[in-house]
Design a protein around this motif. Structure first.
Motif, PDB file in Angstrom:
ATOM      1  N   GLY A  94      48.107  50.699  -6.221  1.00 62.99           N
ATOM      2  CA  GLY A  94      48.196  51.234  -4.873  1.00 62.99           C
ATOM      3  C   GLY A  94      49.379  50.677  -4.104  1.00 62.99           C
ATOM      4  N   LEU A  95      49.636  49.371  -4.269  1.00 64.39           N
ATOM      5  CA  LEU A  95      50.802  48.775  -3.619  1.00 64.39           C
ATOM      6  C   LEU A  95      52.101  49.359  -4.174  1.00 64.39           C
ATOM      7  CD1 LEU A  95      49.680  45.032  -3.443  1.00 64.39           C
ATOM      8  CD2 LEU A  95      49.735  46.705  -1.580  1.00 64.39           C
ATOM      9  N   ILE A  96      52.154  49.564  -5.493  1.00 65.55           N
ATOM     10  CA  ILE A  96      53.344  50.180  -6.094  1.00 65.55           C
ATOM     11  C   ILE A  96      53.522  51.604  -5.581  1.00 65.55           C
ATOM     12  CG2 ILE A  96      54.399  50.904  -8.270  1.00 65.55           C
ATOM     13  CD1 ILE A  96      52.983  48.587  -9.617  1.00 65.55           C
ATOM     14  N   PHE A  97      52.412  52.328  -5.448  1.00 61.45           N
ATOM     15  CA  PHE A  97      52.473  53.702  -4.938  1.00 61.45           C
ATOM     16  C   PHE A  97      53.012  53.736  -3.505  1.00 61.45           C
ATOM     17  CE2 PHE A  97      50.090  56.809  -2.325  1.00 61.45           C
ATOM     18  CZ  PHE A  97      50.701  57.966  -2.773  1.00 61.45           C
ATOM     19  N   ILE A  98      52.535  52.828  -2.656  1.00 63.23           N
ATOM     20  CA  ILE A  98      53.003  52.789  -1.270  1.00 63.23           C
ATOM     21  C   ILE A  98      54.485  52.458  -1.210  1.00 63.23           C
ATOM     22  CG2 ILE A  98      52.782  51.551   0.926  1.00 63.23           C
ATOM     23  CD1 ILE A  98      49.806  51.232   0.291  1.00 63.23           C
ATOM     24  N   PHE A  99      54.928  51.499  -2.037  1.00 61.52           N
ATOM     25  CA  PHE A  99      56.342  51.140  -2.041  1.00 61.52           C
ATOM     26  C   PHE A  99      57.207  52.310  -2.552  1.00 61.52           C
ATOM     27  CE2 PHE A  99      60.037  49.527  -4.406  1.00 61.52           C
ATOM     28  CZ  PHE A  99      60.699  48.879  -3.376  1.00 61.52           C
ATOM     29  N   GLU A 100      56.751  52.998  -3.614  1.00 59.34           N
ATOM     30  CA  GLU A 100      57.493  54.144  -4.143  1.00 59.34           C
ATOM     31  C   GLU A 100      57.602  55.247  -3.093  1.00 59.34           C
ATOM     32  OE1 GLU A 100      58.728  55.574  -7.447  1.00 59.34           O
ATOM     33  OE2 GLU A 100      59.424  53.523  -7.246  1.00 59.34           O
ATOM     34  N   TRP A 101      56.510  55.507  -2.390  1.00 55.45           N
ATOM     35  CA  TRP A 101      56.516  56.546  -1.350  1.00 55.45           C
ATOM     36  C   TRP A 101      57.490  56.187  -0.237  1.00 55.45           C
ATOM     37  CZ3 TRP A 101      53.939  61.199  -1.081  1.00 55.45           C
ATOM     38  CH2 TRP A 101      53.954  61.846   0.147  1.00 55.45           C
ATOM     39  N   TRP A 102      57.476  54.940   0.222  1.00 57.30           N
ATOM     40  CA  TRP A 102      58.395  54.506   1.273  1.00 57.30           C
ATOM     41  C   TRP A 102      59.845  54.575   0.793  1.00 57.30           C
ATOM     42  CZ3 TRP A 102      61.666  50.258   0.902  1.00 57.30           C
ATOM     43  CH2 TRP A 102      62.379  49.940   2.059  1.00 57.30           C
ATOM     44  N   TYR A 103      60.112  54.137  -0.417  1.00 57.73           N
ATOM     45  CA  TYR A 103      61.482  54.137  -0.930  1.00 57.73           C
ATOM     46  C   TYR A 103      61.999  55.562  -1.102  1.00 57.73           C
ATOM     47  CZ  TYR A 103      65.485  52.444  -3.605  1.00 57.73           C
ATOM     48  OH  TYR A 103      66.752  52.150  -4.032  1.00 57.73           O
ATOM     49  N   PHE A 104      61.109  56.463  -1.541  1.00 58.82           N
ATOM     50  CA  PHE A 104      61.528  57.853  -1.723  1.00 58.82           C
ATOM     51  C   PHE A 104      61.867  58.496  -0.387  1.00 58.82           C
ATOM     52  CE2 PHE A 104      60.253  62.378  -1.768  1.00 58.82           C
ATOM     53  CZ  PHE A 104      61.189  62.853  -2.666  1.00 58.82           C
ATOM     54  N   HIS A 105      61.083  58.269   0.666  1.00 57.75           N
ATOM     55  CA  HIS A 105      61.349  58.877   1.964  1.00 57.75           C
ATOM     56  C   HIS A 105      62.553  58.236   2.650  1.00 57.75           C
ATOM     57  CE1 HIS A 105      58.082  61.760   2.710  1.00 57.75           C
ATOM     58  NE2 HIS A 105      57.397  61.026   1.860  1.00 57.75           N
ATOM     59  N   LYS A 106      62.887  57.010   2.298  1.00 56.90           N
ATOM     60  CA  LYS A 106      64.025  56.350   2.929  1.00 56.90           C
ATOM     61  C   LYS A 106      65.324  56.652   2.194  1.00 56.90           C
ATOM     62  CE  LYS A 106      65.650  51.858   4.615  1.00 56.90           C
ATOM     63  NZ  LYS A 106      65.862  52.376   5.964  1.00 56.90           N
ATOM     64  N   HIS A 107      65.282  56.682   0.856  1.00 59.94           N
ATOM     65  CA  HIS A 107      66.504  56.832   0.070  1.00 59.94           C
ATOM     66  C   HIS A 107      66.559  58.140  -0.720  1.00 59.94           C
ATOM     67  CE1 HIS A 107      67.644  52.664   0.924  1.00 59.94           C
ATOM     68  NE2 HIS A 107      66.384  52.333   0.687  1.00 59.94           N
ATOM     69  N   GLY A 108      65.469  58.903  -0.755  1.00 58.72           N
ATOM     70  CA  GLY A 108      65.493  60.186  -1.442  1.00 58.72           C
ATOM     71  C   GLY A 108      65.427  60.106  -2.947  1.00 58.72           C
ATOM     72  N   THR A 109      65.026  58.973  -3.516  1.00 57.38           N
ATOM     73  CA  THR A 109      64.922  58.834  -4.962  1.00 57.38           C
ATOM     74  C   THR A 109      63.829  57.829  -5.286  1.00 57.38           C
ATOM     75  OG1 THR A 109      66.145  58.339  -7.000  1.00 57.38           O
ATOM     76  CG2 THR A 109      66.633  56.998  -5.072  1.00 57.38           C
ATOM     77  N   SER A 110      63.420  57.805  -6.540  1.00 55.82           N
ATOM     78  CA  SER A 110      62.382  56.883  -6.985  1.00 55.82           C
ATOM     79  C   SER A 110      63.008  55.550  -7.371  1.00 55.82           C
ATOM     80  CB  SER A 110      61.624  57.481  -8.177  1.00 55.82           C
ATOM     81  OG  SER A 110      60.811  56.496  -8.799  1.00 55.82           O
ATOM     82  N   PHE A 111      62.412  54.458  -6.907  1.00 60.02           N
ATOM     83  CA  PHE A 111      62.940  53.131  -7.223  1.00 60.02           C
ATOM     84  C   PHE A 111      62.806  52.836  -8.711  1.00 60.02           C
ATOM     85  CE2 PHE A 111      62.141  48.581  -7.863  1.00 60.02           C
ATOM     86  CZ  PHE A 111      63.328  48.060  -7.367  1.00 60.02           C
ATOM     87  N   ILE A 112      61.660  53.177  -9.303  1.00 62.63           N
ATOM     88  CA  ILE A 112      61.455  52.899 -10.724  1.00 62.63           C
ATOM     89  C   ILE A 112      62.418  53.715 -11.570  1.00 62.63           C
ATOM     90  CG2 ILE A 112      59.763  52.954 -12.599  1.00 62.63           C
ATOM     91  CD1 ILE A 112      57.574  52.571 -10.569  1.00 62.63           C
ATOM     92  N   GLU A 113      62.605  54.988 -11.223  1.00 56.96           N
ATOM     93  CA  GLU A 113      63.540  55.813 -11.976  1.00 56.96           C
ATOM     94  C   GLU A 113      64.970  55.307 -11.836  1.00 56.96           C
ATOM     95  OE1 GLU A 113      63.148  59.855 -10.874  1.00 56.96           O
ATOM     96  OE2 GLU A 113      61.120  60.069 -11.662  1.00 56.96           O
ATOM     97  N   PRO A 428      67.357  71.477  -0.008  1.00 52.64           N
ATOM     98  CA  PRO A 428      65.956  71.877  -0.149  1.00 52.64           C
ATOM     99  C   PRO A 428      65.068  70.656  -0.318  1.00 52.64           C
ATOM    100  CG  PRO A 428      67.100  72.196  -2.209  1.00 52.64           C
ATOM    101  CD  PRO A 428      68.144  71.753  -1.223  1.00 52.64           C
ATOM    102  N   LYS A 429      63.782  70.831  -0.042  1.00 47.64           N
ATOM    103  CA  LYS A 429      62.867  69.708  -0.140  1.00 47.64           C
ATOM    104  C   LYS A 429      62.788  69.217  -1.580  1.00 47.64           C
ATOM    105  CE  LYS A 429      59.881  70.850   3.779  1.00 47.64           C
ATOM    106  NZ  LYS A 429      58.489  71.147   4.211  1.00 47.64           N
ATOM    107  N   LYS A 430      62.872  67.912  -1.724  1.00 44.97           N
ATOM    108  CA  LYS A 430      62.834  67.323  -3.057  1.00 44.97           C
ATOM    109  C   LYS A 430      61.399  67.189  -3.542  1.00 44.97           C
ATOM    110  CE  LYS A 430      67.090  64.638  -2.539  1.00 44.97           C
ATOM    111  NZ  LYS A 430      67.711  63.305  -2.597  1.00 44.97           N
ATOM    112  N   GLU A 431      61.206  67.445  -4.831  1.00 47.38           N
ATOM    113  CA  GLU A 431      59.894  67.258  -5.417  1.00 47.38           C
ATOM    114  C   GLU A 431      59.614  65.770  -5.577  1.00 47.38           C
ATOM    115  OE1 GLU A 431      59.712  69.353  -9.056  1.00 47.38           O
ATOM    116  OE2 GLU A 431      59.938  71.344  -8.141  1.00 47.38           O
ATOM    117  N   LEU A 432      58.340  65.421  -5.443  1.00 48.39           N
ATOM    118  CA  LEU A 432      57.970  64.020  -5.585  1.00 48.39           C
ATOM    119  C   LEU A 432      58.265  63.545  -7.000  1.00 48.39           C
ATOM    120  CD1 LEU A 432      54.584  63.845  -3.660  1.00 48.39           C
ATOM    121  CD2 LEU A 432      56.808  63.044  -2.912  1.00 48.39           C
ATOM    122  N   PRO A 433      58.834  62.362  -7.158  1.00 47.69           N
ATOM    123  CA  PRO A 433      59.132  61.854  -8.507  1.00 47.69           C
ATOM    124  C   PRO A 433      57.872  61.652  -9.330  1.00 47.69           C
ATOM    125  CG  PRO A 433      60.305  60.601  -6.819  1.00 47.69           C
ATOM    126  CD  PRO A 433      59.327  61.482  -6.109  1.00 47.69           C
TER     127      PRO A 433
END
Length: 514
Positions: A94-113, A428-433
């Motif tokens: 859950g913590l990883i999910f929250i961090f991924e969601w925040w990073y995606f909305h701030k930078h537009g990409t997945s941190f893990i990817e 266009p809106k980006k799909e969730l990673p």
């Protein structure tokens, strides 16, 4: 332009007898093919080598005994351990999910990817994109695309920047937020250095052009100040004189200031005359030009437009023209309608904008929203029709309809131009990673298992024993030993029979509960 470049390439290829055919390249040598093959199969080779090493070291590492010990350990665990294990796994995922969601909305990409591509891919044998040789057709096409992207992502001075430092500072005092970014203010400082002269300019006659720019800049600022003070006709006169006296300076976009002032006067015939001159295929477009053209065509039909009536009798010719003008404007800048329809809150416009970006949409809507509200039914027609644009361009980054494909660099530039408290509009809106979906599913599934284990420990115990039996089957298969040679307690069954018995018992017990 693209067609002209293609003809130029064909002529050059025909003029040179030794030039290769367009679109073809010499076949790679055996060394290049071997290197590419090894790079492509690097991950597979590592995987096969790991399995072979594990099989070869199964006896020294005592894998069979260790797996047996793990099986005994798992059989001795209580349901409380599984609750703690799954609960901890759910918390971490859950913590990883929250961090991924925040990073995606701030930078537009997945941190893990991003980390995987940057650091792990080279270790796994990934290859970089091949570089075309200079002068080749593919290199020419790439350079043409890059030139187009650079022109699309050029930052322009906002022609409607009527606010000055005192007003921005007042906004900071009231809200506690900075309305301008450092990047935007730095561009303004560079503009001032370019426009204004110094004491030694009279020694350099070549700087006379800069004197002309300063004169135009000052007169334009006077016109904009008059517009802000409500002296609209005086502002219109100054702007018209500037456009007549210095017609080559179209890059300053004085006509956009003139359009806004004429709309304030409700002089729609004069607005149409300005559009007839500047809304030309050979001139650069802007949100002000495209949306003002749509507003004029909407004005003729908006007061009587009704979606129910239009669905029954169909659209008239004037309504079709208005809808097509709206679709054209939305294709050029798809961020504007949400601000005009007040689906998204406005902020103070920046001093520089990116055409077709969110910054241009804010600058346009901030000063033109009142003109749309003044015309009855204009916003209603916009609300009913603007989303239909996206059906005509399902892949806007690859192919456009009336304009070039939508540039992919607008989000990065807008994030530098707009303040951090503003939620940048992305198109266009980006799909969730993938990893956001994966961590969300992992968090939900482990939380559900923890809850079921806590509420129904006996049922989950049955499934845990079945899993242990399957693990015992895997252990015996890995050790490659005949089942008949394995010592068994008297009356014990084979692992497959144990699995069947456990699952059958679980099903019968659930039926009895029902």
């Amino acid at each position: 332009m693209a067609d002209g470049d293609g003809l130029g390439e064909a002529a050059a290829a025909a003029a040179s007898p030794l030039a290769p055919a367009p679109g073809l390249s010499p076949p790679p040598g055996w060394r290049e093919r071997l290197r590419a093959g090894l790079a492509g199969t690097g991950a597979s080779l590592w995987f096969v080598a790991g399995l072979g090493l594990l099989y070869a070291l199964r006896v020294p590492l005592r894998l069979c005994e260790n797996l047996a010990a793990v099986t005994v350990f798992l059989n001795s665990l209580t349901p409380k351990f599984y609750v703690a294990l799954t609960g901890t796994s759910s918390l971490i995922s859950g913590l990883i999910f929250i961090f991924e969601w925040w990073y995606f909305h701030k930078h537009g990409t997945s941190f893990i990817e991003q980390v995987s591509i940057s650091h792990l891919r080279p270790l796994m044998g990934g290859t970089e994109t091949s570089i075309s040789e200079p002068g080749s057709p593919s290199s020419n096409r790439e350079s043409e695309t890059s030139r187009h992207n650079l022109s699309e992502c050029k930052v322009w001075r906002n022609p409607l920047n009527l606010f000055r430092g005192a007003e921005y500072r007042r906004y900071t005092w009231v809200t506690g937020k900075e309305p301008l970014t450092y990047y935007d203010m730095n561009l303004s400082a560079q503009d001032h250095q370019t426009f204004f002269t110094c004491d030694t300019d009279f020694l350099r006659p070549s700087d006379t052009g800069r004197d002309t720019n300063v004169l135009v800049y000052i007169k334009r600022r006077l016109a904009m100040c008059a517009r802000k003070l409500g002296r609209i006709r005086e502002a219109v006169k100054i702007m018209r004189d500037l456009m007549k006296e210095f017609p080559p300076l179209t890059m300053l976009n004085i006509h956009e200031n003139l359009l806004e002032s004429l709309l304030e006067l409700q002089a729609y015939a004069d607005v149409q005359a300005v559009l007839a001159k500047y809304d030309d295929i050979s001139l650069p477009k802007s949100a002000a030009i495209c949306y003002t053209a749509a507003l004029l065509k909407t004005r003729t039909v908006s007061d009587k437009f009704s979606p129910e009536t239009a669905s029954r009798r169909g659209l008239s010719t004037a309504e079709i023209n208005a809808v097509e003008a709206i679709h054209r404007a939305v294709e050029f800048n798809p961020h504007v309608p949400k601000y005009l329809l007040e689906m998204k809150s406005l902020i103070l416009p920046p001093e520089h904008i990116l055409k077709r970006g969110d910054s241009e949409a804010i600058a346009y809507a901030f000063f033109h929203l009142q003109h749309w509200k003044r015309i009855e039914g204009a916003l209603n027609l916009l609300q009913c029709t603007w989303e239909g644009t996206f059906r005509m361009i399902p892949y806007p980054l690859e192919k456009g309809h009336l304009f070039y494909p939508y540039p992919s660099c607008t989000e990065t530039a807008d994030r530098e131009l707009l303040p951090t408290f503003h939620h940048v509009s992305v198109y266009p809106k980006k799909e969730l990673p993938f990893f956001i979906h994966f961590t969300a599913g992992l968090c939900s599934s482990t939380a559900m298992i923890a809850l079921l284990t806590h509420q129904f420990p006996e049922i989950m115990g049955v499934f845990a024993k079945a899993g242990a039996a399957l693990q015992d089957c895997l252990r015996r298969a890995l050790c490659l030993a005949p089942l008949s040679t394995r010592p068994r307690r008297p009356g014990s069954h084979r692992p497959a029979q144990e699995c069947i018995t456990l699952f059958s018992g679980a099903v019968i017990w659930l039926q009895e509960l029902d």
